[in-house]
Design a protein around this motif. Structure first.
Motif, PDB file in Angstrom:
ATOM      1  N   VAL A  31       0.863  -1.174   0.000  1.00 38.72           N
ATOM      2  CA  VAL A  31       0.000   0.000   0.000  1.00 38.72           C
ATOM      3  C   VAL A  31       0.902   1.226   0.000  1.00 38.72           C
ATOM      4  CG1 VAL A  31      -1.768   1.295   1.242  1.00 38.72           C
ATOM      5  CG2 VAL A  31      -1.846  -1.199   1.214  1.00 38.72           C
ATOM      6  N   ALA A  32       0.577   2.209  -0.845  1.00 35.00           N
ATOM      7  CA  ALA A  32       1.406   3.405  -0.991  1.00 35.00           C
ATOM      8  C   ALA A  32       0.587   4.649  -0.670  1.00 35.00           C
ATOM      9  CB  ALA A  32       1.971   3.496  -2.405  1.00 35.00           C
ATOM     10  N   PHE A  33       1.263   5.618  -0.076  1.00 36.37           N
ATOM     11  CA  PHE A  33       0.685   6.932   0.202  1.00 36.37           C
ATOM     12  C   PHE A  33       1.544   7.975  -0.483  1.00 36.37           C
ATOM     13  CE2 PHE A  33       0.679  10.798   2.880  1.00 36.37           C
ATOM     14  CZ  PHE A  33      -0.665  11.151   2.740  1.00 36.37           C
ATOM     15  N   GLY A  34       0.939   8.741  -1.400  1.00 36.37           N
ATOM     16  CA  GLY A  34       1.687   9.717  -2.176  1.00 36.37           C
ATOM     17  C   GLY A  34       1.368  11.141  -1.782  1.00 36.37           C
ATOM     18  N   PHE A  35       2.398  11.987  -1.762  1.00 36.63           N
ATOM     19  CA  PHE A  35       2.220  13.404  -1.457  1.00 36.63           C
ATOM     20  C   PHE A  35       3.366  14.186  -2.077  1.00 36.63           C
ATOM     21  CE2 PHE A  35       4.709  11.392   1.779  1.00 36.63           C
ATOM     22  CZ  PHE A  35       5.704  12.296   2.115  1.00 36.63           C
ATOM     23  N   ALA A  36       3.041  15.185  -2.874  1.00 36.17           N
ATOM     24  CA  ALA A  36       4.032  16.119  -3.436  1.00 36.17           C
ATOM     25  C   ALA A  36       5.226  15.415  -4.049  1.00 36.17           C
ATOM     26  CB  ALA A  36       4.489  17.108  -2.370  1.00 36.17           C
ATOM     27  N   ASN A  37       4.968  14.439  -4.933  1.00 35.57           N
ATOM     28  CA  ASN A  37       6.018  13.702  -5.636  1.00 35.57           C
ATOM     29  C   ASN A  37       6.886  12.843  -4.722  1.00 35.57           C
ATOM     30  OD1 ASN A  37       5.465  14.765  -8.313  1.00 35.57           O
ATOM     31  ND2 ASN A  37       6.267  16.700  -7.533  1.00 35.57           N
ATOM     32  N   ASN A  38       6.419  12.597  -3.518  1.00 41.48           N
ATOM     33  CA  ASN A  38       7.031  11.642  -2.601  1.00 41.48           C
ATOM     34  C   ASN A  38       6.057  10.499  -2.390  1.00 41.48           C
ATOM     35  OD1 ASN A  38       9.488  13.315  -1.529  1.00 41.48           O
ATOM     36  ND2 ASN A  38       7.733  14.678  -1.359  1.00 41.48           N
ATOM     37  N   LEU A  44       5.377   6.972   0.238  1.00 43.47           N
ATOM     38  CA  LEU A  44       5.686   6.019   1.291  1.00 43.47           C
ATOM     39  C   LEU A  44       4.979   4.711   0.966  1.00 43.47           C
ATOM     40  CD1 LEU A  44       5.322   8.199   4.518  1.00 43.47           C
ATOM     41  CD2 LEU A  44       7.441   7.352   3.509  1.00 43.47           C
ATOM     42  N   THR A  45       5.719   3.621   1.004  1.00 51.72           N
ATOM     43  CA  THR A  45       5.186   2.314   0.640  1.00 51.72           C
ATOM     44  C   THR A  45       5.439   1.344   1.780  1.00 51.72           C
ATOM     45  OG1 THR A  45       5.737   2.776  -1.678  1.00 51.72           O
ATOM     46  CG2 THR A  45       5.182   0.512  -1.118  1.00 51.72           C
ATOM     47  N   ILE A  83      11.552  -8.612   0.277  1.00 51.56           N
ATOM     48  CA  ILE A  83      11.379  -8.550   1.719  1.00 51.56           C
ATOM     49  C   ILE A  83      10.253  -7.574   2.054  1.00 51.56           C
ATOM     50  CG2 ILE A  83      13.797  -9.094   2.131  1.00 51.56           C
ATOM     51  CD1 ILE A  83      14.273  -6.166   2.775  1.00 51.56           C
ATOM     52  N   ASP A  84       9.671  -7.743   3.243  1.00 49.44           N
ATOM     53  CA  ASP A  84       8.669  -6.804   3.737  1.00 49.44           C
ATOM     54  C   ASP A  84       9.392  -5.564   4.237  1.00 49.44           C
ATOM     55  OD1 ASP A  84       6.753  -8.739   3.203  1.00 49.44           O
ATOM     56  OD2 ASP A  84       6.896  -9.589   5.215  1.00 49.44           O
ATOM     57  N   MET A  85       8.894  -4.389   3.864  1.00 49.27           N
ATOM     58  CA  MET A  85       9.632  -3.169   4.158  1.00 49.27           C
ATOM     59  C   MET A  85       8.704  -1.972   4.261  1.00 49.27           C
ATOM     60  SD  MET A  85      11.268  -2.280   0.411  1.00 49.27           S
ATOM     61  CE  MET A  85      11.747  -3.972   0.047  1.00 49.27           C
ATOM     62  N   LEU A  86       9.220  -0.940   4.903  1.00 46.92           N
ATOM     63  CA  LEU A  86       8.657   0.406   4.844  1.00 46.92           C
ATOM     64  C   LEU A  86       9.657   1.243   4.067  1.00 46.92           C
ATOM     65  CD1 LEU A  86       6.647   2.635   5.672  1.00 46.92           C
ATOM     66  CD2 LEU A  86       7.986   2.927   7.768  1.00 46.92           C
ATOM     67  N   ARG A  87       9.194   1.867   2.994  1.00 48.85           N
ATOM     68  CA  ARG A  87      10.135   2.532   2.081  1.00 48.85           C
ATOM     69  C   ARG A  87       9.656   3.932   1.743  1.00 48.85           C
ATOM     70  NH1 ARG A  87      11.460   2.301  -3.848  1.00 48.85           N
ATOM     71  NH2 ARG A  87       9.450   1.295  -4.198  1.00 48.85           N
ATOM     72  N   TYR A  88      10.602   4.863   1.743  1.00 49.11           N
ATOM     73  CA  TYR A  88      10.365   6.209   1.228  1.00 49.11           C
ATOM     74  C   TYR A  88      11.007   6.319  -0.147  1.00 49.11           C
ATOM     75  CZ  TYR A  88      11.374  11.063   0.161  1.00 49.11           C
ATOM     76  OH  TYR A  88      11.518  12.261  -0.489  1.00 49.11           O
ATOM     77  N   ASP A  89      10.298   6.937  -1.083  1.00 49.94           N
ATOM     78  CA  ASP A  89      10.797   7.064  -2.449  1.00 49.94           C
ATOM     79  C   ASP A  89      10.456   8.450  -2.974  1.00 49.94           C
ATOM     80  OD1 ASP A  89      11.755   6.678  -4.999  1.00 49.94           O
ATOM     81  OD2 ASP A  89      10.066   5.440  -5.661  1.00 49.94           O
ATOM     82  N   LEU A  94      18.299  14.809  -8.890  1.00 46.01           N
ATOM     83  CA  LEU A  94      18.561  13.903  -7.782  1.00 46.01           C
ATOM     84  C   LEU A  94      17.323  13.085  -7.481  1.00 46.01           C
ATOM     85  CD1 LEU A  94      20.364  13.094  -5.261  1.00 46.01           C
ATOM     86  CD2 LEU A  94      19.229  14.990  -4.076  1.00 46.01           C
ATOM     87  N   ARG A  95      17.540  11.814  -7.117  1.00 45.73           N
ATOM     88  CA  ARG A  95      16.483  10.969  -6.566  1.00 45.73           C
ATOM     89  C   ARG A  95      17.013  10.271  -5.326  1.00 45.73           C
ATOM     90  NH1 ARG A  95      13.396   6.605  -9.747  1.00 45.73           N
ATOM     91  NH2 ARG A  95      12.538   6.413  -7.642  1.00 45.73           N
ATOM     92  N   ALA A  96      16.109   9.957  -4.392  1.00 44.99           N
ATOM     93  CA  ALA A  96      16.529   9.341  -3.132  1.00 44.99           C
ATOM     94  C   ALA A  96      15.522   8.282  -2.718  1.00 44.99           C
ATOM     95  CB  ALA A  96      16.663  10.398  -2.043  1.00 44.99           C
ATOM     96  N   GLN A  97      16.017   7.218  -2.088  1.00 49.00           N
ATOM     97  CA  GLN A  97      15.184   6.161  -1.529  1.00 49.00           C
ATOM     98  C   GLN A  97      15.759   5.752  -0.179  1.00 49.00           C
ATOM     99  OE1 GLN A  97      14.559   2.837  -4.120  1.00 49.00           O
ATOM    100  NE2 GLN A  97      13.578   4.043  -5.718  1.00 49.00           N
ATOM    101  N   LEU A  98      14.865   5.352   0.707  1.00 48.61           N
ATOM    102  CA  LEU A  98      15.259   4.930   2.043  1.00 48.61           C
ATOM    103  C   LEU A  98      14.299   3.856   2.501  1.00 48.61           C
ATOM    104  CD1 LEU A  98      17.026   5.593   4.635  1.00 48.61           C
ATOM    105  CD2 LEU A  98      15.124   7.071   5.315  1.00 48.61           C
TER     106      LEU A  98
END
Length: 360
Positions: free
Chosen positions: A238-245, A247-248, A273-279, A296-300
């Motif tokens: 499930v993903a939540f999107g806001f201002a081109n960001n 969270l998954t 793997i099961d994860m919480l990810r920012y993209d 630039l792009r970033a993921q965490l």
């Protein structure tokens, strides 16, 4: 030469509080800095939340070909998967770069196929409107006549970059269905599969002993599975999107690295793997004089591994042969990439641990 660096850390559950605080702090800093940045090419790009295109999709080779021909200049091939909205933006970028001389060429045919695939995103005037659809229904049969290689962790594999699917000597069947949808700021996808794998011979006693000596584990450790029939959720999030960001949260395959035969850090060779990810789903430019860095792009992410039988912390080995640890280690990773292929990364500070993982 392109040199990409990333950060990967395996941490036991007992030591996770500090890494979690560090992950949330880094995530907050990324979001804040991205919020002050300038997004690239927002005039015609689709917005809103979006599901991701599967790693093994034909879309990536098509966009790679257009990038090689000079029609796509802002794609980050070493950070995948991309959202459908981002793929639609790259498709529109290729359309803007392509001239009439490309009519009838392979590039034009690829672009036409991409425009048909992402027509809903390119022509959508109301991205917040609820929608869902069955994305694919597939049946695959793989027949292996000889003795297959199944232990890619120690030796090699007959089938690679295949979502960790089990396989063996004989007929292997995989039946799957995937569904995706979105509503308001949320999007989600699930990809399930029934897997029926033939049996594969286990390594002989000598090979087991050598594996145990290399891993500092028991020679009775269980290797990759085979000869099994099971249902499996390959991806589901499930993903939540806001201002081109975005969270998954859920299970998702990643591909971090420029190589095509195998990514540097994450790939779809093993099960996701099961994860919480920012993209940061769309490239951006830092404000002020930092614009010279380029797009630039970033993921965490922070995720939990599965199938680990042994864990070595300092000089102590935890686990027992043939049984997965009930307290699985966590994995924290972070990657920031520039379009000029210059990479910045830093390790999350904390105790040093190493894990011996058998792929299930």
């Amino acid at each position: 030469m392109t040199v990409d660096q990333d950060t990967l850390r395996l941490t036991p559950v007992a030591a996770i509080p500090f890494p979690i605080r560090a992950v949330w702090l880094a995530m907050a800093l990324m979001i804040c800095s991205a919020g002050q940045a300038q997004v690239i090419d927002t005039s015609t790009a689709p917005g809103g939340p979006s599901t991701y295109v599967a790693i093994d999709s034909w879309v990536y080779p098509a966009l790679d070909r257009l990038a090689a021909d000079g029609y796509v200049e802002t794609a980050f091939s070493s950070l995948r998967p991309w959202t459908r909205n981002e793929c639609a933006r790259l498709t529109q970028e290729a359309e803007d770069q392509m001239d009439e001389r490309a009519a009838g060429s392979d590039a034009r045919r690829l672009l036409d196929a991409l425009q048909r695939e992402f027509a809903p995103e390119l022509g959508d005037s109301d991205p917040a409107r609820p929608r869902w659809q069955i994305e694919s229904v597939d049946q695959r049969t793989t027949v292996i006549a000889g003795r297959p290689l199944t232990d890619g962790f120690h030796f090699a594999e007959t089938l690679t970059d295949d979502e960790g699917r089990p396989f063996g000597r004989g007929v292997n069947l995989y039946s799957g269905v995937s569904v995706r949808g979105s509503a308001g700021p949320f999007a989600g996808s699930i990809r399930t599969e029934f897997q029926r794998a033939a049996a594969a011979p286990a390594p002989d006693a000598f090979a087991q002993q050598r594996i145990a000596a290399a891993d500092f584990t028991s020679p009775a450790a269980a290797g990759p599975i085979s000869g099994i029939a099971r249902g499996r959720v390959l991806e589901g999030y499930v993903a939540f999107g806001f201002a081109n960001n975005q969270l998954t949260f859920g299970r998702q395959s990643l591909w971090w690295g420029p190589a095509r035969s195998g990514a540097t850090l994450f790939s779809n060779n093993a099960e996701p793997i099961d994860m919480l990810r920012y993209d940061r789903v769309r490239p951006f430019l830092l404000p002020g004089f930092l614009r010279i860095i380029g797009p630039l792009r970033a993921q965490l992410l922070i995720g939990r591994l599965s199938g680990t039988q042994f864990l070595r912390a300092t000089s102590t080995l935890y686990g027992r042969p043939g049984f997965a640890l009930g307290d699985q280690p966590f994995c924290t990773a972070r990657s920031s990439r520039f379009i000029r292929r210059r990479t910045w990364s830093s390790a999350l500070r904390g105790p040093r641990y190493s894990a011996v993982q058998k792929r299930r």
